[in-house]
Design an enzyme around this catalytic site. Structure first.
Site, PDB file in Angstrom:
ATOM      1  N   ASP A  14       0.796  -1.391   0.111  1.00 46.54           N
ATOM      2  CA  ASP A  14      -0.064  -0.003   0.096  1.00 46.54           C
ATOM      3  C   ASP A  14       0.826   1.192  -0.029  1.00 46.54           C
ATOM      4  O   ASP A  14       0.372   2.226   0.856  1.00 46.54           O
ATOM      5  CB  ASP A  14      -0.815  -0.113   1.175  1.00 46.54           C
ATOM      6  CG  ASP A  14      -2.073  -1.092   1.327  1.00 46.54           C
ATOM      7  OD1 ASP A  14      -1.956  -2.014   0.155  1.00 46.54           O
ATOM      8  OD2 ASP A  14      -2.833  -1.202   2.105  1.00 46.54           O
ATOM      9  N   ASP A  55      -4.542  -0.653  -1.828  1.00 46.59           N
ATOM     10  CA  ASP A  55      -6.205  -0.488  -1.129  1.00 46.59           C
ATOM     11  C   ASP A  55      -7.037  -0.105  -2.518  1.00 46.59           C
ATOM     12  O   ASP A  55      -6.411   0.824  -3.205  1.00 46.59           O
ATOM     13  CB  ASP A  55      -6.192   0.477  -0.033  1.00 46.59           C
ATOM     14  CG  ASP A  55      -6.532  -0.248   1.261  1.00 46.59           C
ATOM     15  OD1 ASP A  55      -6.321  -1.398   1.399  1.00 46.59           O
ATOM     16  OD2 ASP A  55      -6.520   0.421   2.317  1.00 46.59           O
ATOM     17  N   HIS A  57     -10.751   0.574  -2.844  1.00 47.88           N
ATOM     18  CA  HIS A  57     -12.060   0.581  -2.492  1.00 47.88           C
ATOM     19  C   HIS A  57     -13.026   1.220  -3.218  1.00 47.88           C
ATOM     20  O   HIS A  57     -12.750   2.302  -3.681  1.00 47.88           O
ATOM     21  CB  HIS A  57     -12.023   1.408  -0.936  1.00 47.88           C
ATOM     22  CG  HIS A  57     -11.053   0.746   0.110  1.00 47.88           C
ATOM     23  ND1 HIS A  57     -11.114  -0.343   0.519  1.00 47.88           N
ATOM     24  CD2 HIS A  57     -10.281   1.414   1.053  1.00 47.88           C
ATOM     25  CE1 HIS A  57     -10.143  -0.523   1.496  1.00 47.88           C
ATOM     26  NE2 HIS A  57      -9.609   0.578   1.708  1.00 47.88           N
ATOM     27  N   HIS A  61     -17.471   1.919   0.631  1.00 50.28           N
ATOM     28  CA  HIS A  61     -16.636   0.898   1.632  1.00 50.28           C
ATOM     29  C   HIS A  61     -17.130   1.237   3.143  1.00 50.28           C
ATOM     30  O   HIS A  61     -17.260   2.157   3.623  1.00 50.28           O
ATOM     31  CB  HIS A  61     -15.085   0.974   1.313  1.00 50.28           C
ATOM     32  CG  HIS A  61     -14.568  -0.080   2.086  1.00 50.28           C
ATOM     33  ND1 HIS A  61     -13.906  -0.244   3.065  1.00 50.28           N
ATOM     34  CD2 HIS A  61     -14.413  -1.592   1.475  1.00 50.28           C
ATOM     35  CE1 HIS A  61     -13.339  -1.339   3.312  1.00 50.28           C
ATOM     36  NE2 HIS A  61     -13.745  -2.100   2.220  1.00 50.28           N
ATOM     37  N   SER A  63     -15.295   0.775   5.565  1.00 48.88           N
ATOM     38  CA  SER A  63     -14.456   1.212   6.689  1.00 48.88           C
ATOM     39  C   SER A  63     -14.313   2.776   6.982  1.00 48.88           C
ATOM     40  O   SER A  63     -13.855   3.232   7.341  1.00 48.88           O
ATOM     41  CB  SER A  63     -13.109   0.606   6.175  1.00 48.88           C
ATOM     42  OG  SER A  63     -12.497   1.306   5.060  1.00 48.88           O
ATOM     43  N   HIS A  98     -10.525   6.929   1.793  1.00 43.66           N
ATOM     44  CA  HIS A  98      -9.109   6.837   1.303  1.00 43.66           C
ATOM     45  C   HIS A  98      -9.107   5.700   0.103  1.00 43.66           C
ATOM     46  O   HIS A  98      -9.793   4.984   0.104  1.00 43.66           O
ATOM     47  CB  HIS A  98      -8.354   6.626   2.430  1.00 43.66           C
ATOM     48  CG  HIS A  98      -8.475   5.143   2.765  1.00 43.66           C
ATOM     49  ND1 HIS A  98      -9.336   5.107   3.911  1.00 43.66           N
ATOM     50  CD2 HIS A  98      -7.805   4.033   2.647  1.00 43.66           C
ATOM     51  CE1 HIS A  98      -9.200   3.639   4.234  1.00 43.66           C
ATOM     52  NE2 HIS A  98      -8.262   3.035   3.472  1.00 43.66           N
ATOM     53  N   LYS A 123      -6.853  -4.829  -2.942  1.00 44.51           N
ATOM     54  CA  LYS A 123      -7.644  -5.416  -2.095  1.00 44.51           C
ATOM     55  C   LYS A 123      -8.459  -4.359  -1.287  1.00 44.51           C
ATOM     56  O   LYS A 123      -8.474  -3.388  -1.633  1.00 44.51           O
ATOM     57  CB  LYS A 123      -6.485  -5.865  -0.793  1.00 44.51           C
ATOM     58  CG  LYS A 123      -5.799  -4.778   0.012  1.00 44.51           C
ATOM     59  CD  LYS A 123      -4.512  -5.348   0.735  1.00 44.51           C
ATOM     60  CE  LYS A 123      -3.835  -4.231   1.364  1.00 44.51           C
ATOM     61  NZ  LYS A 123      -4.623  -3.427   2.272  1.00 44.51           N
ATOM     62  N   GLU A 130     -13.716  -4.996   5.621  1.00 47.21           N
ATOM     63  CA  GLU A 130     -12.356  -4.336   5.514  1.00 47.21           C
ATOM     64  C   GLU A 130     -11.434  -5.438   5.324  1.00 47.21           C
ATOM     65  O   GLU A 130     -11.703  -6.604   5.717  1.00 47.21           O
ATOM     66  CB  GLU A 130     -12.258  -3.907   7.077  1.00 47.21           C
ATOM     67  CG  GLU A 130     -11.006  -3.311   7.158  1.00 47.21           C
ATOM     68  CD  GLU A 130     -10.524  -2.147   6.459  1.00 47.21           C
ATOM     69  OE1 GLU A 130     -10.102  -2.190   5.020  1.00 47.21           O
ATOM     70  OE2 GLU A 130     -10.808  -1.065   6.603  1.00 47.21           O
ATOM     71  N   ALA A 167       0.467   0.272   6.275  1.00 43.47           N
ATOM     72  CA  ALA A 167       0.966   1.023   7.419  1.00 43.47           C
ATOM     73  C   ALA A 167       1.398   0.016   8.587  1.00 43.47           C
ATOM     74  O   ALA A 167       0.951  -1.330   8.394  1.00 43.47           O
ATOM     75  CB  ALA A 167      -0.055   1.966   8.517  1.00 43.47           C
ATOM     76  N   CYS A 171      -2.071  -2.758   7.758  1.00 38.20           N
ATOM     77  CA  CYS A 171      -2.046  -3.789   6.711  1.00 38.20           C
ATOM     78  C   CYS A 171      -0.587  -4.536   6.475  1.00 38.20           C
ATOM     79  O   CYS A 171      -0.643  -5.771   6.017  1.00 38.20           O
ATOM     80  CB  CYS A 171      -2.354  -2.847   5.333  1.00 38.20           C
ATOM     81  SG  CYS A 171      -3.799  -2.230   5.339  1.00 38.20           S
TER      82      CYS A 171
END
Length: 230
Positions: A14, A55, A57, A61, A63, A98, A123, A130, A167, A171
């Protein structure tokens, strides 16, 4: 050196605009600074498989705090239910919007040397769950959102993964822990990651190590060997 059963992969997690200062919507402190080390690792011939994750999304999403009434990012949580099994649930932290698919924030940062990356795994594409890990969402009865990463690593004969990126406490951690669950050795290179919550990083490292992940510095012998293998 030259052990026949040593076949490593590098997982670059990521490294996207939204996770990097100065303007990322979910910028990880000092996140951009790890790129030179990651590029050095990407250039190594001793690593036969180099994979980046993103990521990716949808706008709705689960999250995103903005998709929940009266909820705040970083502070509030939500309960996620396995869409195929209402009895299986977990709680996740809510985030700012994000890495929305096909937006500038979802792009890999331009400083990242992508010329050595053979696969990119997207992903978090299912709006209902999530997915921190590059392998799958934390639901197993049945498994949800399997990316196929474990199968790819096995097809390539990989025995060990080195994990870097963002991070460290989310992840990167989840990816490394799932790698161990899938039977691979997993090393997180500490200088190659940064956490969302720096004050909690030492505790997170201990938890990772308790789950079988090795958190090492770049001068550790198991990292140095990548520079020595031919």
């Amino acid at each position: 050196m030259g052990e026949p059963n040593f076949r490593p992969a590098l997982l670059v997690v990521d490294m996207q605009e939204d996770f990097c200062p100065p303007s990322g919507s979910l910028a990880v402190p000092d996140g951009r600074s790890i790129t030179p080390l990651i590029n050095t690792l990407l250039a190594l011939h001793s690593i036969p498989l180099k994979i980046a994750t993103k990521d990716w999304h949808p706008p709705n999403h689960i999250s995103f705090a903005s998709n929940h009434e009266s909820k705040q990012p970083f502070v509030d949580t939500t309960t996620i239910t396995n869409p195929h099994n209402p009895a299986e649930t977990y709680t996740t932290r809510l985030w700012p919007t994000h890495c929305v698919q096909s937006t500038p924030g979802a792009a890999l940062i331009p400083e990242l040397d992508t010329t050595h990356i053979s696969h990119v795994i997207e992903k978090g594409t299912d709006p209902r769950v999530e997915m921190y890990s590059a392998f799958y969402a934390p639901l197993s009865q049945p498994r949800v959102s399997d990316s196929g990463l474990a199968g790819l690593l096995r097809e390539q004969g990989i025995t060990r993964v080195y994990v870097v990126g963002l991070a460290g406490d989310y992840c990167v951690r989840s990816t490394a822990e799932d790698a161990v669950r899938e039977g691979f050795e997993a090393y997180v290179i500490e200088e190659g990651t940064r956490p969302v919550d720096p004050g909690l990083w030492e505790a997170v490292k201990r938890e990772m190590e308790g789950n079988g992940v090795r958190v090492v510095r770049q001068d550790h012998r198991q990292v140095r060997r990548l520079f020595e293998e031919r």
